[in-house]
Design an enzyme around this catalytic site. Structure first.
Site, mmCIF file in Angstrom:
data_model
loop_
_atom_site.group_PDB
_atom_site.id
_atom_site.type_symbol
_atom_site.label_atom_id
_atom_site.label_comp_id
_atom_site.label_asym_id
_atom_site.label_seq_id
_atom_site.Cartn_x
_atom_site.Cartn_y
_atom_site.Cartn_z
ATOM 1 N N TYR A 1 0.915 -1.188 -0.044
ATOM 2 C CA TYR A 1 -0.090 0.069 -0.108
ATOM 3 C C TYR A 1 0.803 1.281 -0.095
ATOM 4 C CZ TYR A 1 -4.520 -2.129 0.588
ATOM 5 O OH TYR A 1 -5.642 -2.771 0.370
ATOM 6 N N LYS B 1 3.252 -15.240 2.533
ATOM 7 C CA LYS B 1 3.630 -16.012 1.448
ATOM 8 C C LYS B 1 5.188 -16.279 0.883
ATOM 9 C CE LYS B 1 2.183 -18.255 -2.332
ATOM 10 N NZ LYS B 1 1.580 -19.590 -2.289
ATOM 11 N N ASP C 1 -2.642 -18.878 1.119
ATOM 12 C CA ASP C 1 -3.476 -19.263 0.236
ATOM 13 C C ASP C 1 -4.177 -20.564 1.205
ATOM 14 O OD1 ASP C 1 -0.882 -20.419 0.666
ATOM 15 O OD2 ASP C 1 -0.943 -21.354 -1.724
ATOM 16 N N ASP D 1 -12.147 -9.474 3.823
ATOM 17 C CA ASP D 1 -13.570 -9.503 2.969
ATOM 18 C C ASP D 1 -14.004 -10.958 3.031
ATOM 19 O OD1 ASP D 1 -13.499 -6.770 2.447
ATOM 20 O OD2 ASP D 1 -14.108 -7.173 0.208
HETATM 21 C C1 IPM Z 1 -10.594 -1.520 3.290
HETATM 22 C C2 IPM Z 1 -10.706 -0.999 1.578
HETATM 23 C C3 IPM Z 1 -9.423 0.070 1.377
HETATM 24 C C4 IPM Z 1 -8.182 -0.767 1.357
HETATM 25 C C5 IPM Z 1 -9.817 0.712 -0.002
HETATM 26 C C6 IPM Z 1 -11.040 1.624 -0.305
HETATM 27 C C7 IPM Z 1 -8.284 1.779 -0.342
HETATM 28 O O1 IPM Z 1 -10.830 -1.890 0.806
HETATM 29 O O2 IPM Z 1 -10.608 -0.875 4.077
HETATM 30 O O3 IPM Z 1 -10.499 -2.720 3.355
HETATM 31 O O4 IPM Z 1 -7.861 -1.663 0.309
HETATM 32 O O5 IPM Z 1 -7.724 -0.840 2.433
HETATM 33 MN MN MN Z 2 -10.941 -3.904 1.772
#
Ligand code: IPM
Ligand code: MN
Length: 339
Positions: free
Chosen positions: A121, A172, A205, A233
């Site tokens: 990031y 990984k 994975d 997620d």
């Molecule tokens: C999260 C989101 C962000 C990330 C995006 C919006 C930049 O997906 O907070 O999980 O990737 O961190």
């Molecule tokens: Mn996210």
């Protein structure tokens, strides 16, 4: 969604007599499109000096396809305030919501510590011969020993303080031998400082597979920024979707930022269909972090009660609007509704 979270916060403040003072910063897409401004000059210092916490709504607007304002503001706050812990609790509130067979609240109850200031990031990289057939794109991951150590320690400290006995680190390192090899070495060192906690390593994975096959085996997961984004997620799906997933961006001793994990769901804007519960449980995390444990618990319990009674938006099978869910939750928190 943010409006409903504020409604619930105000209800909690009334019920527990909390000194809640809110200031609203309208840093939305309209403002960005008008002024081109994302994080205003001096904003970070102002946050640190004048606020106890930051609560933030979801960013994203189809008129800004590159998401520049989201990236600048959200990542700007995470990086600028050095909020190195992205804390994401994963809790199943009602077995009905889990897409896995025969899993209960006991099976899906863990937390993810996502490193929040490094990794993929950092935005280091570039394009060479851009737009040509020979184009080259380079994007670097950055991992520092101190950055890796502090997120690992945060995960172990949390485990120690919350009576957890297992911490799983995912990387990984079989492919990313330099960057993730550093995680391996740091993990062994930090784990040795916590003899009562069983360290476990999984390649990412394998982690994703095991999160589906045996989610009950996890208590605390710690991983890098990008993997943390992805696995949270997946984890959100286990608890009923992004409409229920909360997060906190923390640096102990500094001002922290709380946000739902989901995006802004542009197609739902103005329809009253968006689920405000992720924003509400993120507000609960904020209350907890500010030391208002009882209020935090009451907010979370209100969410559980509404889900159990089917008082939800359509994504969770209910028929209420965003504002109606906010009203029910606020009412439940304030105690003027039978529970
Ligand atoms: C999260 C989101 C962000 C990330 C995006 C919006 C930049 O997906 O907070 O999980 O990737 O961190
Ligand atoms: Mn996210």
């Amino acid at each position: 969604m943010t409006r409903e979270a504020v409604k619930v916060l105000k209800a909690a403040a009334r019920r527990w007599d909390l000194p809640l003072e809110l200031e609203f910063l309208e840093w939305d897409a309209d403002r960005y499109l008008e002024t081109g401004e994302t994080l205003p000059e001096g904003a970070l210092e102002d946050f640190q000096d004048r606020y106890a916490a930051i609560f933030i709504g979801a960013f994203g607007d189809p008129r800004i396809p590159d998401n520049a304002h989201a990236r600048d503001i959200l990542l700007g706050i995470r990086f600028g305030l050095d909020l190195f812990i992205n804390f994401r609790p994963v809790k199943l509130y009602d077995p009905r919501l889990c897409p896995l067979k025969a899993k209960t609240e006991e099976d899906i109850d863990f937390v993810v510590f996502r490193e929040n200031t490094e990794g993929a990031y950092v935005g280091v990289g570039g394009n060479f011969k851009k737009g040509t057939a020979e184009e080259i794109a380079v994007q670097e991951e950055i991992h520092t020993r101190s950055g890796v150590e502090r997120i690992l320690r945060a995960a172990f400290d949390y485990a120690a303080e919350h009576g957890k006995t297992r911490v799983c680190m995912a990387d990984k390192s079989n492919v990313m031998q330099y960057a993730h090899g550093l995680w391996q070495r740091c993990f062994a060192e930090v784990a040795a400082e916590y003899p009562g906690i069983e360290p476990r390593h999984l390649y990412v994975d394998v982690l994703t597979m095991e999160m589906i096959q045996a989610p009950e085996s996890f208590e605390v997961i710690v991983t890098n920024n990008m993997f943390g984004d992805i696995v949270t997620d997946l984890a959100a799906a286990l608890q009923g979707g992004l409409g229920l997933a909360a997060s906190a961006n923390l640096h102990p001793g500094r001002v922290s930022m709380f946000e739902p994990v989901h995006g802004s769901a542009p197609p739902l804007a103005g329809t009253g269909q968006a689920n405000p519960m992720a924003a509400v449980v993120s507000a609960a995390l904020m209350l907890e972090d500010l030391g208002h444990r009882e209020a935090a618990q009451a907010v979370e319990e209100a969410v559980v009660r509404c889900i159990r009674k089917g008082e939800t938006t359509a994504d969770l099978g209910g028929a209420l609007t965003t504002a109606e869910v906010g009203d029910r939750l606020a009412g439940s928190v304030e105690g003027n509704r039978p529970s």
